[in-house]
Design a protein around this motif. Sequence first.
Motif, PDB file in Angstrom:
ATOM      1  N   TYR A  65     -18.525 -12.629  -8.713  1.00  0.00           N
ATOM      2  CA  TYR A  65     -18.489 -11.508  -9.657  1.00  0.00           C
ATOM      3  C   TYR A  65     -17.945 -10.221  -9.028  1.00  0.00           C
ATOM      4  N   THR A  66     -17.070  -9.530  -9.764  1.00  0.00           N
ATOM      5  CA  THR A  66     -16.593  -8.208  -9.354  1.00  0.00           C
ATOM      6  C   THR A  66     -17.038  -7.210 -10.417  1.00  0.00           C
ATOM      7  N   PRO A  67     -17.842  -6.220 -10.034  1.00  0.00           N
ATOM      8  CA  PRO A  67     -18.352  -5.302 -11.065  1.00  0.00           C
ATOM      9  C   PRO A  67     -17.290  -4.309 -11.553  1.00  0.00           C
ATOM     10  N   LEU A  68     -17.671  -3.574 -12.579  1.00  0.00           N
ATOM     11  CA  LEU A  68     -16.819  -2.514 -13.138  1.00  0.00           C
ATOM     12  C   LEU A  68     -16.327  -1.584 -12.037  1.00  0.00           C
ATOM     13  N   TYR A  69     -15.137  -1.118 -12.122  1.00  0.00           N
ATOM     14  CA  TYR A  69     -14.531  -0.117 -11.238  1.00  0.00           C
ATOM     15  C   TYR A  69     -14.340  -0.581  -9.791  1.00  0.00           C
ATOM     16  N   ALA A  70     -14.638  -1.859  -9.489  1.00  0.00           N
ATOM     17  CA  ALA A  70     -14.574  -2.272  -8.081  1.00  0.00           C
ATOM     18  C   ALA A  70     -13.135  -2.568  -7.666  1.00  0.00           C
ATOM     19  N   GLU A  71     -12.217  -2.629  -8.605  1.00  0.00           N
ATOM     20  CA  GLU A  71     -10.863  -3.054  -8.269  1.00  0.00           C
ATOM     21  C   GLU A  71      -9.879  -2.149  -9.020  1.00  0.00           C
ATOM     22  N   THR A  72      -8.814  -1.765  -8.360  1.00  0.00           N
ATOM     23  CA  THR A  72      -7.752  -1.022  -9.056  1.00  0.00           C
ATOM     24  C   THR A  72      -6.480  -1.833  -8.865  1.00  0.00           C
ATOM     25  N   LEU A  73      -6.001  -2.435  -9.936  1.00  0.00           N
ATOM     26  CA  LEU A  73      -4.838  -3.311  -9.775  1.00  0.00           C
ATOM     27  C   LEU A  73      -3.578  -2.526  -9.434  1.00  0.00           C
ATOM     28  N   ASP A  74      -3.486  -1.320  -9.975  1.00  0.00           N
ATOM     29  CA  ASP A  74      -2.328  -0.491  -9.632  1.00  0.00           C
ATOM     30  C   ASP A  74      -2.771   0.507  -8.583  1.00  0.00           C
ATOM     31  N   THR A  75      -2.502   0.172  -7.331  1.00  0.00           N
ATOM     32  CA  THR A  75      -3.013   1.022  -6.254  1.00  0.00           C
ATOM     33  C   THR A  75      -2.258   2.349  -6.181  1.00  0.00           C
ATOM     34  N   SER A  76      -1.142   2.448  -6.901  1.00  0.00           N
ATOM     35  CA  SER A  76      -0.386   3.698  -6.833  1.00  0.00           C
ATOM     36  C   SER A  76      -0.954   4.752  -7.782  1.00  0.00           C
ATOM     37  N   THR A  77      -1.865   4.323  -8.656  1.00  0.00           N
ATOM     38  CA  THR A  77      -2.342   5.281  -9.650  1.00  0.00           C
ATOM     39  C   THR A  77      -3.353   6.245  -9.056  1.00  0.00           C
ATOM     40  N   GLU A  78      -3.407   7.453  -9.656  1.00  0.00           N
ATOM     41  CA  GLU A  78      -4.392   8.426  -9.168  1.00  0.00           C
ATOM     42  C   GLU A  78      -5.799   8.039  -9.631  1.00  0.00           C
ATOM     43  N   PHE A  79      -5.856   7.220 -10.708  1.00  0.00           N
ATOM     44  CA  PHE A  79      -7.168   6.832 -11.225  1.00  0.00           C
ATOM     45  C   PHE A  79      -7.679   5.621 -10.461  1.00  0.00           C
ATOM     46  N   LYS A  80      -8.833   5.748  -9.886  1.00  0.00           N
ATOM     47  CA  LYS A  80      -9.340   4.619  -9.097  1.00  0.00           C
ATOM     48  C   LYS A  80     -10.399   3.863  -9.890  1.00  0.00           C
ATOM     49  N   GLY A  81     -10.328   2.555  -9.791  1.00  0.00           N
ATOM     50  CA  GLY A  81     -11.364   1.717 -10.396  1.00  0.00           C
ATOM     51  C   GLY A  81     -11.072   1.380 -11.846  1.00  0.00           C
ATOM     52  N   ASP A  82     -10.542   0.155 -12.067  1.00  0.00           N
ATOM     53  CA  ASP A  82     -10.280  -0.268 -13.446  1.00  0.00           C
ATOM     54  C   ASP A  82     -11.605  -0.524 -14.167  1.00  0.00           C
ATOM     55  N   PRO A  83     -11.722  -0.048 -15.421  1.00  0.00           N
ATOM     56  CA  PRO A  83     -12.978  -0.308 -16.150  1.00  0.00           C
ATOM     57  C   PRO A  83     -13.046  -1.731 -16.693  1.00  0.00           C
ATOM     58  N   LYS A  84     -13.220  -2.680 -15.791  1.00  0.00           N
ATOM     59  CA  LYS A  84     -13.351  -4.082 -16.208  1.00  0.00           C
ATOM     60  C   LYS A  84     -14.273  -4.779 -15.221  1.00  0.00           C
ATOM     61  N   LEU A 112     -12.764 -12.287 -17.729  1.00  0.00           N
ATOM     62  CA  LEU A 112     -12.704 -10.819 -17.667  1.00  0.00           C
ATOM     63  C   LEU A 112     -13.408 -10.205 -18.863  1.00  0.00           C
ATOM     64  N   HIS A 113     -14.010  -9.074 -18.624  1.00  0.00           N
ATOM     65  CA  HIS A 113     -14.639  -8.322 -19.719  1.00  0.00           C
ATOM     66  C   HIS A 113     -14.262  -6.847 -19.581  1.00  0.00           C
ATOM     67  N   TYR A 114     -13.684  -6.301 -20.654  1.00  0.00           N
ATOM     68  CA  TYR A 114     -13.338  -4.876 -20.692  1.00  0.00           C
ATOM     69  C   TYR A 114     -14.318  -4.221 -21.663  1.00  0.00           C
ATOM     70  N   PRO A 115     -15.262  -3.431 -21.177  1.00  0.00           N
ATOM     71  CA  PRO A 115     -16.256  -2.869 -22.113  1.00  0.00           C
ATOM     72  C   PRO A 115     -15.595  -1.890 -23.088  1.00  0.00           C
ATOM     73  N   GLY A 116     -16.112  -1.879 -24.320  1.00  0.00           N
ATOM     74  CA  GLY A 116     -15.536  -1.007 -25.345  1.00  0.00           C
ATOM     75  C   GLY A 116     -15.913   0.441 -25.134  1.00  0.00           C
ATOM     76  N   GLU A 117     -17.162   0.660 -24.698  1.00  0.00           N
ATOM     77  CA  GLU A 117     -17.596   2.045 -24.518  1.00  0.00           C
ATOM     78  C   GLU A 117     -17.230   2.516 -23.132  1.00  0.00           C
ATOM     79  N   LEU A 167      -4.422  -2.118 -22.031  1.00  0.00           N
ATOM     80  CA  LEU A 167      -4.874  -0.811 -22.504  1.00  0.00           C
ATOM     81  C   LEU A 167      -6.371  -0.861 -22.748  1.00  0.00           C
ATOM     82  N   ALA A 168      -7.039   0.269 -22.534  1.00  0.00           N
ATOM     83  CA  ALA A 168      -8.452   0.327 -22.923  1.00  0.00           C
ATOM     84  C   ALA A 168      -8.452   0.939 -24.316  1.00  0.00           C
TER      85      ALA A 168
END
Length: 704
Positions: free
Chosen positions: A444-463, A537-542, A620-621
């Motif tokens: 299991y990988t929890p929410l925000y533990a991975e950023t697939l696009d490492t070039s982005t300023e936003f860290k941690g994908d919400p999935k 994979l699970h992308y939370p709605g909220e 997209l979220a």
Amino acid sequence: MRLGLPWQVLFSRLLGTLPPKLSNRHHKLALVEAQRVLTDYLHGTRAIPFSHADHIVSNSPCALSAFVAQVAVPPDAAVADLRRALTRFLYYQPVDEFEFFFESIGLPLSSCAAAASSRGIFLSDDAPLLAAVSTLIHYGFPWTKLGLLYREESSIFSSVPSCLVTRLRALEALGFHRICVIGICLAFPTVLTVDAEPDGEIDRLFLDLRTVFVDFSLAERVPDDNVDAFVQICRRIRVFYDLGSSRGAMGELMGMNLRIFLELDEKAIAEKLKFFIELGMEEEKVGPFILGCPDILDFDLENPIIAMPEYLKRVGLDKKKVILLSKSTSDQLQEYFDCLLQMGIHAMNLSASLRLLHLALFKIFSPQCCRCRLLYSTQTIILVSSSHEASSSEACIEYGFFYVINHGIGEGIFHKVFEESKKFFSLPLEEKMKLKRNDAHRGYTPLYAETLDTSTEFKGDPKESIYIGSNSQDDLNQWPPEESLPLWRATMQSYHQDVLSVAKRLASLIALSLNLDDNFFERIGAWDVPTASVRLLHYPGELSASDNGKYGASAHSDYGIITLLVTDGVPGLQICREKDNYPQLWENVHHIDGAFIVNVGDLLERWTNCLFRSTLHRVLAIGKDRYSVAFFLDPNPDCLVECLESCCSDSQPPRFPPIRSGDYLKERLGKLGIFPSSISLRCFTSSAHPPPPPTSSPLCIRKR
Ligand SMILES: O=C(O)CCC(=O)C(=O)O
Ligand SMILES: [Fe+2]
């Protein structure tokens, strides 16, 4: 009893002129006076509320002219005489108020005659009608548009006002603002005639409308005081239902195609839908089909002339080949064309090519179809059941993304996997964390533990996600306790086995399309150590405020050979075909029930010297819970990935040095920073990964 109109008046209306009783100047004056006199009459004598009387008279120019034409006044009469004559006339000969009323709400003369035939001439005799009108006007309906309601559902005008108010409020409660509610009612008058039953026609219509206007924010794209714009949009939506689309099943497809509803002409949409219905496509399927490949709407279906190169492009031929062919002689073209025909594009008469082209399109959705290409969009469909190597190679070359249907895995199996997946993700976090991803890359990988696009300023994908590796190395997998999820393990193991077999068959087709033996991958030992994993994979709605600007899965390409994805149908997946273009153009990848969305991974791109494309994609979220299941097929870590002979030449030398699959994956995963660099890659497979390293990396000499 209704009074009939004098024959002269009827006749003059038909001719569009009035009897020349008054001079032009006097006629205008008479109209102004008549408007005043009639308004006073309706309000003062006939007890109609003043604002209604005003609307009625000022919006019924034909009835007013006819009225003036009946009144005999000397051509040079003073205004006071004119007024007196009009008033006296009214005193002796009351007007048919319904005629004025119907004209004022926008109903043509013919329909008002029909509508009024069973009524008297006094509006005040129809108290329910006046009450309904007051309710609607008070709510904000434009007077002149009430005819849209009357024409279709005249019963609205005998409804109890409180029922109308309840129905209007029910729409507001669904999240539509007032002007949007009015637009919906004017385009779908039935919604004011009955209450929505759960899962009934109206309820399902509301579901779609809510998805489009609220979830996909269409309402925000229209000025919130522009009733006409809302009516137009709703009428364009309605065309789909009138021509067979199912209510309740269209919202997302519509939401992903807002342009159609904001810009296109209602009639043009209807024509396109009818075109496919006339070709024999099932009515219910036409709407989803067109929204699945909306480029069709920009294409002139009626014009039977189409240039050969354009045609070839449209039947899916690689653009480069078309350019080459355009330079050929017409004989060469014809020869090539014949060749295409033999490949299964039907014998055709060139002048009828367009029609056949659409027949071919239509076949995609027909169960008996034997060869499938979706020509207008980013999508190509391949049937795995027979040899379709040509189509699979075109799909890989052109898009790197395509669908696979007829793969033999029933929808019931997908359903079970999604059910178990949802159960797992709804466990408490501490339970899920007990299965935290191990060194073998499973778990299991929890929410925000991975950023697939490492070039982005936003860290941690919400999935959040969980990996399940091959059954043959089952001891490395991590399973939730049987007491909480008794069916989980068996469901995932069986799914893994089924998809692995589809993925290998697909890999054989790909090999064939590259002029290799169908057992190429087996022969080079790519499957020796099974390196394939299922990732739920699970992308939370909220999402929290800090998620602003983030993607559920940020932009990345996958690492391995191919990925086979199924989603729960919630939209969000997008691809970018030209990652180096600025601005990047992102296209939606639509969901097709029961189909796998397949994409090429980076290793296959290296093998084919970039002939096959490992396409950038992201999720997209959209503020809705989304579940997907990816299956990554990668070569065994010892397998050497080197440019295939059929993919290089003197002019196209290999772009990448040979590399062991395991080394490649290790390097790429190392960049993710989630694994110690010393770990053995023997036991894990590749996954969703960050974008390629900078071109200076020895691993990635990308050219595209
Ligand atoms: O969830 C999706 O639709 C895509 C997931 C994906 O791209 C990945 O896991 O690599
Ligand atoms: Fe991916």
